[in-house]
Design a protein around this motif. Structure first.
Motif, PDB file in Angstrom:
ATOM      1  N   ARG A   1      -1.884   0.839  -8.417  1.00 31.52           N
ATOM      2  CA  ARG A   1      -0.949   0.214  -7.491  1.00 31.52           C
ATOM      3  C   ARG A   1      -1.616  -0.840  -6.607  1.00 31.52           C
ATOM      4  O   ARG A   1      -1.574  -0.747  -5.377  1.00 31.52           O
ATOM      5  CB  ARG A   1      -0.267   1.275  -6.626  1.00 31.52           C
ATOM      6  CG  ARG A   1       0.638   2.229  -7.407  1.00 31.52           C
ATOM      7  CD  ARG A   1       1.437   3.119  -6.474  1.00 31.52           C
ATOM      8  NE  ARG A   1       2.290   2.341  -5.579  1.00 31.52           N
ATOM      9  CZ  ARG A   1       3.456   1.812  -5.923  1.00 31.52           C
ATOM     10  NH1 ARG A   1       3.907   1.929  -7.166  1.00 31.52           N
ATOM     11  NH2 ARG A   1       4.177   1.133  -5.048  1.00 31.52           N
TER      12      ARG A   1
ATOM     13  N   MET B   1      -1.830  -4.763  -5.194  1.00 27.01           N
ATOM     14  CA  MET B   1      -0.869  -5.823  -4.931  1.00 27.01           C
ATOM     15  C   MET B   1      -1.204  -7.060  -5.775  1.00 27.01           C
ATOM     16  O   MET B   1      -2.314  -7.195  -6.290  1.00 27.01           O
ATOM     17  CB  MET B   1      -0.899  -6.210  -3.447  1.00 27.01           C
ATOM     18  CG  MET B   1      -0.638  -5.053  -2.498  1.00 27.01           C
ATOM     19  SD  MET B   1       1.054  -4.467  -2.577  1.00 27.01           S
ATOM     20  CE  MET B   1       1.896  -5.783  -1.695  1.00 27.01           C
TER      21      MET B   1
ATOM     22  N   GLN C   1       5.187  -3.594  -8.372  1.00 26.35           N
ATOM     23  CA  GLN C   1       5.575  -3.297  -6.987  1.00 26.35           C
ATOM     24  C   GLN C   1       7.089  -3.270  -6.825  1.00 26.35           C
ATOM     25  O   GLN C   1       7.613  -2.580  -5.955  1.00 26.35           O
ATOM     26  CB  GLN C   1       4.982  -4.358  -6.038  1.00 26.35           C
ATOM     27  CG  GLN C   1       3.470  -4.413  -6.030  1.00 26.35           C
ATOM     28  CD  GLN C   1       2.832  -3.131  -5.508  1.00 26.35           C
ATOM     29  OE1 GLN C   1       3.177  -2.643  -4.448  1.00 26.35           O
ATOM     30  NE2 GLN C   1       1.903  -2.567  -6.284  1.00 26.35           N
ATOM     31  N   SER C   2       7.804  -4.015  -7.681  1.00 22.85           N
ATOM     32  CA  SER C   2       9.263  -4.121  -7.542  1.00 22.85           C
ATOM     33  C   SER C   2      10.023  -3.093  -8.365  1.00 22.85           C
ATOM     34  O   SER C   2      11.155  -2.737  -8.036  1.00 22.85           O
ATOM     35  CB  SER C   2       9.722  -5.530  -7.943  1.00 22.85           C
ATOM     36  OG  SER C   2       9.297  -5.819  -9.272  1.00 22.85           O
TER      37      SER C   2
END
Length: 444
Positions: free
Chosen positions: A347, A349, A373-374
């Motif tokens: 995870r 960014m 992330q979305s």
């Protein structure tokens, strides 16, 4: 009469303690002799960490207070470099796939308009001669072009026409004139090193993002002695920085580049227990006959790629019906198996993915996978091509109760991300290039 020094005291004098840090903040202390090179230390760390040795590992000289870093050249003596560093500076252990990329694709690194003698010959220079001109100490190659230079003690920058030669970096006091009376020396090469600025443009109020710096070797932490420079784009910055290295070290860089090839036939005592697969060994193959053959025709290779993708899908469907030999159900295994791979980074960014790709060289085919992330059920492939970083979403899709992964809207489906990566290492498909170099972080 004083006692003679023991053998142990001689041993202590001849060795030095060096601490090296990995990207995750872990450090490893190694005791090395004074004549140990950066390449030797990397080999030692590869061996101790049991990571794959693909000759891309490098030691990075990192100065957090100055906001600077550079990759050590393979032949540099680590103890000697450490002696010139301040107490807050440190060595990082990191991959850099671009370290010798200019030997493989020199024309990508040296735009014709920036190489003076290309201009004089209308740019019709073969790439072999381009490199020979840099490596031959009797020749006088020259890089030219505009750079922004930070004015000492101020936050303002001045745009100047610069010339990089073996004798140093010069700027013209009169437009683009290269007459000796109009040239002023900004920095020499022998007693300086070239660094990337990692603090971003806001700190120095730089006109573009493409900053770099020339730091005299004797300077530890005095910002006033630094020559802060800024290029118009990434290609020109890469050209200036690569030319600086070539003009400073010359043929030694080519010898460094060739050492790994020689080491394959004569392995050292620091050889890693496992080796990675070279991207050059990944080719499309046809095994339909009695013997395998390499598929040279790109149209046939693409057709074979699509067929192979369908075969993988059918195989996984059969496994789902017949039962999996694995103790885990195939659908549950496919959701976790990728987490064991060096190219998967969980995870992180988008900004962190960008930073890792930039740090490890921005060469074609450098890639990593991460959680989206979305969309919590999706993944993202981050890939570098032509020094641009692109992101491709990998979406799950269900068929007959089986979950597949696809990055081309379901045209080619895979039971897990490992199959997906293996496929795109062999076949470009919808991507701008094949996956070649996994972006890797190692725990020391």
């Amino acid at each position: 009469m004083p006692a003679a020094p023991s053998c142990d005291s001689f041993k202590d004098v001849s060795k030095s303690i060096v601490k090296v840090w990995s990207e995750d903040g872990a450090g490893k202390v190694v005791e090395i002799p004074a004549d140990m090179t950066a390449r030797d230390v990397c080999q030692l760390l590869v061996y101790k960490s049991h990571c794959l040795d693909d000759n891309a590992w490098t030691l990075v000289e990192h100065h957090p207070l100055l906001g600077l870093e550079r990759c050590l050249e393979d032949h540099e003596l680590v103890v000697q470099v450490q002696a010139s560093m301040s107490s807050d500076s440190k060595f990082l252990f990191r991959k850099n796939y671009a370290k010798y990329e200019f030997f493989r694709n020199p024309l990508n690194f040296f735009p014709e308009q920036m190489v003076a003698w290309c201009q004089e010959s209308d740019g019709s220079i073969p790439q072999s001669q381009l490199l020979q001109n840099f490596l031959n100490s009797s020749s006088c190659p020259e890089i030219q072009g505009y750079l922004y230079v930070k004015e000492p003690g101020r936050k303002s920058w001045k745009k100047l026409y610069m010339f990089l030669r073996r004798s140093g970096l010069y700027y013209s006091t009169k437009g683009t004139s290269k007459e000796p009376r109009h040239l002023q020396l900004l920095s020499d090469l022998d007693e300086s090193n070239i660094f990337t600025i990692i603090t971003g443009r806001k700190l120095h109020n730089s006109p573009t993002d493409f900053q770099f710096c020339i730091k005299p070797s004797k300077v530890r932490s005095d910002c006033k002695e630094l020559k802060m420079l800024c290029a118009e784009d990434e290609q020109s910055r890469t050209c200036w920085m690569t030319a600086f290295r070539l003009l400073k070290y010359g043929i030694v860089l080519y010898q460094n580049y060739n050492v790994p090839q020689q080491r394959k036939s004569n392995p050292s005592h620091f050889s890693a227990p496992v080796r990675s697969v070279s991207e050059n060994s990944l080719v499309a193959m046809d095994f339909s006959g009695r013997t395998g053959r390499v598929i040279d025709n790109p149209v046939e290779a693409q057709s074979a790629a699509l067929e192979e993708g369908q075969t993988w899908r059918k195989r996984s469907q059969r496994m789902n019906v017949l039962g999996s030999p694995s103790p885990l159900h195939p659908s549950s295994l496919s959701t976790v198996i990728h987490r064991t791979q060096v190219w998967f980074h969980g995870r992180i960014m988008r900004e962190e993915a960008h930073k890792m790709i930039i740090q490890q060289g921005q060469v074609d085919g450098l890639f990593l996978l991460r959680d989206s992330q979305s969309n919590p059920k999706a993944f993202v492939l981050t890939l570098c091509h032509h020094q641009k970083i692109k992101h491709f979403q990998i979406l799950p899709c269900e068929e007959d109760g089986q979950v597949f992964f696809s990055l081309d809207d379901g045209a080619t489906k895979f039971t897990d991300l490992i199959h997906l990566v293996e496929f795109y290492q062999l076949n470009r498909g919808v991507l701008p290039c094949k996956l070649k170099h996994p972006c890797t972080a190692v725990a020391l």
